[in-house]
Design a protein around this motif. Sequence first.
Motif, PDB file in Angstrom:
ATOM      1  N   LEU A  53       0.820  -1.487  -0.040  1.00 18.42           N
ATOM      2  CA  LEU A  53       0.063  -0.111  -0.049  1.00 18.42           C
ATOM      3  C   LEU A  53       0.853   1.483   0.071  1.00 18.42           C
ATOM      4  O   LEU A  53       0.794   2.358  -0.713  1.00 18.42           O
ATOM      5  CB  LEU A  53      -0.898   0.025   1.454  1.00 18.42           C
ATOM      6  N   LEU A  54       2.082   1.312   0.728  1.00 17.51           N
ATOM      7  CA  LEU A  54       2.871   2.469   0.806  1.00 17.51           C
ATOM      8  C   LEU A  54       3.764   2.542  -0.601  1.00 17.51           C
ATOM      9  O   LEU A  54       3.776   3.761  -0.923  1.00 17.51           O
ATOM     10  CB  LEU A  54       4.005   2.166   1.781  1.00 17.51           C
ATOM     11  N   ASP A  55       3.821   1.539  -1.237  1.00 19.63           N
ATOM     12  CA  ASP A  55       4.335   1.591  -2.808  1.00 19.63           C
ATOM     13  C   ASP A  55       3.338   1.862  -3.848  1.00 19.63           C
ATOM     14  O   ASP A  55       3.849   2.285  -4.918  1.00 19.63           O
ATOM     15  CB  ASP A  55       5.068   0.403  -3.150  1.00 19.63           C
ATOM     16  N   ASP A  56       2.117   1.976  -3.487  1.00 11.25           N
ATOM     17  CA  ASP A  56       1.022   2.143  -4.178  1.00 11.25           C
ATOM     18  C   ASP A  56       0.842   3.666  -4.617  1.00 11.25           C
ATOM     19  O   ASP A  56       0.461   4.497  -3.692  1.00 11.25           O
ATOM     20  CB  ASP A  56      -0.250   1.614  -4.027  1.00 11.25           C
ATOM     21  N   GLY A  57       1.584   4.423  -5.553  1.00  7.96           N
ATOM     22  CA  GLY A  57       1.356   5.882  -5.736  1.00  7.96           C
ATOM     23  C   GLY A  57      -0.156   6.400  -5.883  1.00  7.96           C
ATOM     24  O   GLY A  57      -0.162   7.703  -5.958  1.00  7.96           O
ATOM     25  N   GLN A  58      -1.082   5.500  -6.062  1.00  6.65           N
ATOM     26  CA  GLN A  58      -2.510   5.994  -6.232  1.00  6.65           C
ATOM     27  C   GLN A  58      -3.138   5.788  -4.890  1.00  6.65           C
ATOM     28  O   GLN A  58      -4.585   5.969  -4.828  1.00  6.65           O
ATOM     29  CB  GLN A  58      -3.213   5.107  -7.282  1.00  6.65           C
ATOM     30  N   SER A  59      -2.547   5.277  -3.931  1.00 10.82           N
ATOM     31  CA  SER A  59      -3.428   5.091  -2.560  1.00 10.82           C
ATOM     32  C   SER A  59      -3.660   6.293  -1.828  1.00 10.82           C
ATOM     33  O   SER A  59      -4.691   6.310  -1.069  1.00 10.82           O
ATOM     34  CB  SER A  59      -2.281   4.565  -1.602  1.00 10.82           C
ATOM     35  N   GLY A  60      -3.040   7.512  -2.059  1.00  4.26           N
ATOM     36  CA  GLY A  60      -3.627   8.881  -1.483  1.00  4.26           C
ATOM     37  C   GLY A  60      -2.847   8.851  -0.206  1.00  4.26           C
ATOM     38  O   GLY A  60      -2.984   9.803   0.482  1.00  4.26           O
ATOM     39  N   MET A  61      -1.661   8.053   0.308  1.00  7.57           N
ATOM     40  CA  MET A  61      -0.866   8.485   1.164  1.00  7.57           C
ATOM     41  C   MET A  61       0.034   9.621   1.055  1.00  7.57           C
ATOM     42  O   MET A  61       0.598   9.840  -0.014  1.00  7.57           O
ATOM     43  CB  MET A  61       0.278   7.299   1.230  1.00  7.57           C
TER      44      MET A  61
END
Length: 750
Positions: free
Chosen positions: A632-640
Amino acid sequence: MLRRHRRAARLTLEQLAEASGVSDRTLSDMERGRSKGPQHRTVVAVADALGLAGADRRQLVELAREGRLRDHWSRPTGLCELPRTVDDFTGRTAELAWIDELVRAGDAFGAAGVGLVTGSAGLGKTTLAIRAAHALRPGFPGGVFFLDLFGMSPQPLPVEEALAALLRALGSTDQQIPGDLAGRASLYRSLLRDRRVLVVLDNAASEEQVRPLLPGGGLGKALVTSRRLLAGLEGVRRLSLGPLPLLEASELLTAILKDRGDCDEGSAVWQLAQLCGGLPLALRIAGNRLVSRPGWNAADLAARLANEERRLDQLSAGDLRIATAFGLSYEQLAAPTRRLFRRLALVPGRGFDAALAAVLDGTSTEGAWDALDELVDLGLLQDATAGRYRFHDLVRLFARDRLKEEESAAGREAITLTMTSWLVRMATLAGRWFEPAHGRPDPCPAGLSTPDEAAHWLRVNVDNWLGALRRLAELGRHTEVLDCAESMNCFSDRWMHAPHWYEVFTLGAGAAAALGDPVRQAAQHNLLAWVHLVPRDDPETALRHTDQAMELAVRGGDTEQIALTQHNAGGALRRLGRLDEAIAAETRAAETFKARGDIDTYCQCLGALGTCLRDAGRHAEALEQYLGLLQLLDDGQSGMTPSATAFIRPIALARVGECLGLLGRRAEAISTLSEAIGLMERAQMPAPQARALETLAASLGDEGRGGESRAAYARAAEVYEAIGDAEASRCCRALADATPDASAPDDAAP
């Protein structure tokens, strides 16, 4: 001056003698200039009889003091004889060795052996120089000479007079002494060139005063003391004198008190040494007071000195007063610099910079730098690294006394309010750099243009802005207090083990309660729950704060604070071993944050769930949980937000490493933990870094890599020590010592 004051009071000599208890003969000698240095008690008695106060009284007392000093050091024969050394001289071993090396290293013809000893009032510069000169006397058959240059006097000794005195000491007659400065200086240098002579030039006022008095090379040497740095003086070696270390300070007091027997307890003497701040003059005064009062003991005097309001008054013995020593330096300052010096006593913490000084003085930062440099030059301030300054404790008390004496109560209050408001505003703006919802904060008045600059400012100024926050809370400025406390929410994660967060968030909760805002009050109680979970490791108290936070959040109808309360309660329940309840609480919190679109806090809940599974022994499930979090942290689209990703990633990696180790996959664990530790080092996350180092050390030991394991334990001990966890540091050091090197024989292992 005495005659003028007597006539203004319309008193005859006989009437003044009767009123003061001083004989008319003595008064007559004083008025006619035959007695230029009367005793301090005599002058005080006369001043009392004349009703003198303020500047008139200070001037009369100071003139008498200067006269006593001149009488003490002057020699009718012009021989500039070295004063006696004190029998109880203590410490300064390194400094004496420095002086000895200085004069001996210059034995070669043509070498200029000139030493400059600088430092603030009361540090014992003169005593050190005299001690060194007596020890060196056998090596200077041409003579050892001493001359007081009266650098702190309103009228320092003119260079022409100084040269004349030294030339007479060197054997020149009055007829042989040239009438002009250049001629005297030339003759002086020529006499020193071929003679092994040591000249001690005490209490120098300026470079201009000293330069003509220095040898031009050859066998003659000079030792100069000054309160000023004399930064423009060329071709000299410098020694900056500081306070005595506490052990040497207590040894000096013990030496002064040696004839009193065993009536003074060692702990009381130690406390006295602390209260004197290592200043030899203050220690001498304290010791003399006890020696002259057999009925007192060290504990009695320590009790008196413990009262800061009275400490300077108590540090006086006869005509020795610590405040007088500081006052001589203070009188040398320009009026604007005196004003800044006084006002700096209002700073809540121990250190400050030019920006804060400028706020106190209502001037520019550049103007404050100039004034601060003048204060450092006279030893009234100590400069530290990165452009920061600090007082010696006793000098700070002197500055505070001057502030009370010379500025009105209303003026002091106004300056204090200006300073505290600025500090709290600065802290609030700096803290907002770490709030992802706020983005780039408003421009800071001191130019904090990056998160690193903001973090540095908050750390080095914590005593100042926390003191200011305290003050605004006392004044009922609740909105400013709460804004500041709220701005520290995210920054506190980056400085977890700072001891200040409990007070910050307690003040914030009080301000929210005063404003009648239950939601913001709930947020502060949630932060207090975090304080008791992380820095204080007190889960029971953390649960009490989550209970209060839940009640307030429900009353305010705020789902975010309700979810945050569940998250914090989950952490406390896990620490207490109530793992099923913890998992349930973290699961509810995660669902709420995900539904709200708060991915940052949702990820924190996922990590907390993984920790619960790890503690429950479900290591494979915990590993899957952490690996999912990393995806999830590596997902650029997660919104983090980038800041949350940078904070959570190294912690998640460390947890992955822990689980890999628990599953027996030690090689992978070591690699992952090493990566996590590197990220934590760069992000300045010492608390999780120390724990990860400890885990890494254990894994390395299990792999038989004893040397690397020992190094990791030692590094963990250093980090734990840096964050103030002494017990964990000792434990890691013990583990490092107990870990055998892989290259050692088997029977060498413990």
